[in-house]
Design a protein around this motif. Sequence first.
Motif, PDB file in Angstrom:
ATOM      1  N   TYR A  18       0.844  -1.185   0.000  1.00 12.05           N
ATOM      2  CA  TYR A  18       0.000   0.000   0.000  1.00 12.05           C
ATOM      3  C   TYR A  18       0.881   1.237   0.000  1.00 12.05           C
ATOM      4  O   TYR A  18       2.061   1.182   0.278  1.00 12.05           O
ATOM      5  CB  TYR A  18      -0.910   0.024   1.233  1.00 12.05           C
ATOM      6  CG  TYR A  18      -0.166   0.370   2.503  1.00 12.05           C
ATOM      7  CD1 TYR A  18      -0.224   1.653   3.013  1.00 12.05           C
ATOM      8  CD2 TYR A  18       0.626  -0.561   3.158  1.00 12.05           C
ATOM      9  CE1 TYR A  18       0.484   1.998   4.162  1.00 12.05           C
ATOM     10  CE2 TYR A  18       1.326  -0.228   4.299  1.00 12.05           C
ATOM     11  CZ  TYR A  18       1.249   1.046   4.786  1.00 12.05           C
ATOM     12  OH  TYR A  18       1.944   1.390   5.902  1.00 12.05           O
ATOM     13  N   GLU A  19       0.265   2.351  -0.320  1.00  8.51           N
ATOM     14  CA  GLU A  19       0.915   3.658  -0.244  1.00  8.51           C
ATOM     15  C   GLU A  19      -0.062   4.618   0.416  1.00  8.51           C
ATOM     16  O   GLU A  19      -1.266   4.390   0.406  1.00  8.51           O
ATOM     17  CB  GLU A  19       1.268   4.183  -1.637  1.00  8.51           C
ATOM     18  CG  GLU A  19       2.360   3.418  -2.328  1.00  8.51           C
ATOM     19  CD  GLU A  19       3.740   3.626  -1.717  1.00  8.51           C
ATOM     20  OE1 GLU A  19       3.964   4.661  -1.060  1.00  8.51           O
ATOM     21  OE2 GLU A  19       4.580   2.750  -1.906  1.00  8.51           O
TER      22      GLU A  19
ATOM     23  N   TYR B 157      -1.790   8.451   0.676  1.00  5.28           N
ATOM     24  CA  TYR B 157      -2.081   9.643  -0.103  1.00  5.28           C
ATOM     25  C   TYR B 157      -2.809  10.604   0.811  1.00  5.28           C
ATOM     26  O   TYR B 157      -3.396  10.206   1.816  1.00  5.28           O
ATOM     27  CB  TYR B 157      -2.888   9.331  -1.366  1.00  5.28           C
ATOM     28  CG  TYR B 157      -4.317   8.916  -1.102  1.00  5.28           C
ATOM     29  CD1 TYR B 157      -5.345   9.854  -1.140  1.00  5.28           C
ATOM     30  CD2 TYR B 157      -4.651   7.604  -0.800  1.00  5.28           C
ATOM     31  CE1 TYR B 157      -6.652   9.493  -0.882  1.00  5.28           C
ATOM     32  CE2 TYR B 157      -5.949   7.233  -0.549  1.00  5.28           C
ATOM     33  CZ  TYR B 157      -6.949   8.175  -0.600  1.00  5.28           C
ATOM     34  OH  TYR B 157      -8.240   7.822  -0.346  1.00  5.28           O
TER      35      TYR B 157
ATOM     36  N   PHE C 184      -3.447   9.208  -9.757  1.00  3.64           N
ATOM     37  CA  PHE C 184      -3.254   7.941  -9.050  1.00  3.64           C
ATOM     38  C   PHE C 184      -2.507   6.918  -9.898  1.00  3.64           C
ATOM     39  O   PHE C 184      -1.779   6.077  -9.359  1.00  3.64           O
ATOM     40  CB  PHE C 184      -4.574   7.392  -8.512  1.00  3.64           C
ATOM     41  CG  PHE C 184      -4.971   8.074  -7.234  1.00  3.64           C
ATOM     42  CD1 PHE C 184      -4.356   7.753  -6.042  1.00  3.64           C
ATOM     43  CD2 PHE C 184      -5.927   9.071  -7.230  1.00  3.64           C
ATOM     44  CE1 PHE C 184      -4.686   8.392  -4.863  1.00  3.64           C
ATOM     45  CE2 PHE C 184      -6.268   9.724  -6.053  1.00  3.64           C
ATOM     46  CZ  PHE C 184      -5.648   9.380  -4.866  1.00  3.64           C
ATOM     47  N   ALA C 185      -2.647   6.981 -11.222  1.00  3.78           N
ATOM     48  CA  ALA C 185      -1.841   6.114 -12.084  1.00  3.78           C
ATOM     49  C   ALA C 185      -0.369   6.460 -11.920  1.00  3.78           C
ATOM     50  O   ALA C 185       0.483   5.572 -11.836  1.00  3.78           O
ATOM     51  CB  ALA C 185      -2.275   6.264 -13.546  1.00  3.78           C
TER      52      ALA C 185
ATOM     53  N   SER D 286       1.030   5.186  -8.666  1.00  5.93           N
ATOM     54  CA  SER D 286       1.227   3.740  -8.689  1.00  5.93           C
ATOM     55  C   SER D 286       2.605   3.348  -9.200  1.00  5.93           C
ATOM     56  O   SER D 286       3.042   2.220  -8.990  1.00  5.93           O
ATOM     57  CB  SER D 286       0.179   3.076  -9.580  1.00  5.93           C
ATOM     58  OG  SER D 286      -1.103   3.319  -9.080  1.00  5.93           O
ATOM     59  N   TYR D 287       3.280   4.264  -9.876  1.00  3.56           N
ATOM     60  CA  TYR D 287       4.564   3.952 -10.484  1.00  3.56           C
ATOM     61  C   TYR D 287       5.726   4.751  -9.897  1.00  3.56           C
ATOM     62  O   TYR D 287       6.798   4.787 -10.494  1.00  3.56           O
ATOM     63  CB  TYR D 287       4.503   4.163 -12.001  1.00  3.56           C
ATOM     64  CG  TYR D 287       3.868   2.981 -12.681  1.00  3.56           C
ATOM     65  CD1 TYR D 287       4.637   1.909 -13.093  1.00  3.56           C
ATOM     66  CD2 TYR D 287       2.503   2.929 -12.860  1.00  3.56           C
ATOM     67  CE1 TYR D 287       4.063   0.813 -13.703  1.00  3.56           C
ATOM     68  CE2 TYR D 287       1.911   1.839 -13.464  1.00  3.56           C
ATOM     69  CZ  TYR D 287       2.691   0.785 -13.885  1.00  3.56           C
ATOM     70  OH  TYR D 287       2.116  -0.302 -14.470  1.00  3.56           O
TER      71      TYR D 287
ATOM     72  N   MET E  96      -4.265   2.001 -18.230  1.00  7.10           N
ATOM     73  CA  MET E  96      -4.754   1.965 -16.844  1.00  7.10           C
ATOM     74  C   MET E  96      -5.975   2.848 -16.624  1.00  7.10           C
ATOM     75  O   MET E  96      -6.861   2.503 -15.852  1.00  7.10           O
ATOM     76  CB  MET E  96      -3.655   2.434 -15.888  1.00  7.10           C
ATOM     77  CG  MET E  96      -2.522   1.487 -15.712  1.00  7.10           C
ATOM     78  SD  MET E  96      -1.206   2.211 -14.708  1.00  7.10           S
ATOM     79  CE  MET E  96      -2.008   2.442 -13.143  1.00  7.10           C
ATOM     80  N   THR E  97      -5.984   4.015 -17.281  1.00 10.06           N
ATOM     81  CA  THR E  97      -7.006   5.026 -16.973  1.00 10.06           C
ATOM     82  C   THR E  97      -8.097   5.156 -18.020  1.00 10.06           C
ATOM     83  O   THR E  97      -9.158   5.710 -17.726  1.00 10.06           O
ATOM     84  CB  THR E  97      -6.343   6.407 -16.832  1.00 10.06           C
ATOM     85  OG1 THR E  97      -5.779   6.782 -18.092  1.00 10.06           O
ATOM     86  CG2 THR E  97      -5.306   6.414 -15.739  1.00 10.06           C
TER      87      THR E  97
END
Length: 163
Positions: free
Chosen positions: A25-26, A28, A61-62, A65-66, A95-96
């Motif tokens: 997890y991260e 935000y 958010f994409a 994720s990276y 992804m989006t």
Amino acid sequence: MTKQMVKGEKDLPHDKQQLMDAEGYEVYNRELIRKVFPRIIADVRKIKPKSKAGDIIPFYFALLSYVDGNRYRADESLNRRFGYAFPSQDRIAEMTGIDRKRHKQLTRILKANGILSEVRDYYEGTNRYLWYKPSFCPQISEDGYIVNEDGEKVVPDYSGIIK
């Protein structure tokens, strides 16, 4: 299998504890979703009412994720990608569902609002990559603006970004 709860620790919803235990997890800043993104979307729609300004959210958010969170490489040298996200434009689109043609404008909107602090061109031979440096936990004013390191609100100028 779950950990035994420490006194005063609250239960986590659904499978969040499993994510935390597995380090999958991260974090935000929830105020981005509650205050900043709605303000940006409203600002953009004042200029261009039919815009798909809400696409800044999955786009951001994409990128998150990276983000490369490894300060050091395997050989123990400093990692110059540390803190940068570097997905390909094709991967972001996949992804989006956001067309590649719109990525540049979304990037500019996020940068103008202080959510992306830097976007860097990086070349390996003839291959060009974009490295994005998102702000994870910016300070946010009550009215939904990012507050910079000098304590000033980042008030965007959309001229040249939105037509």
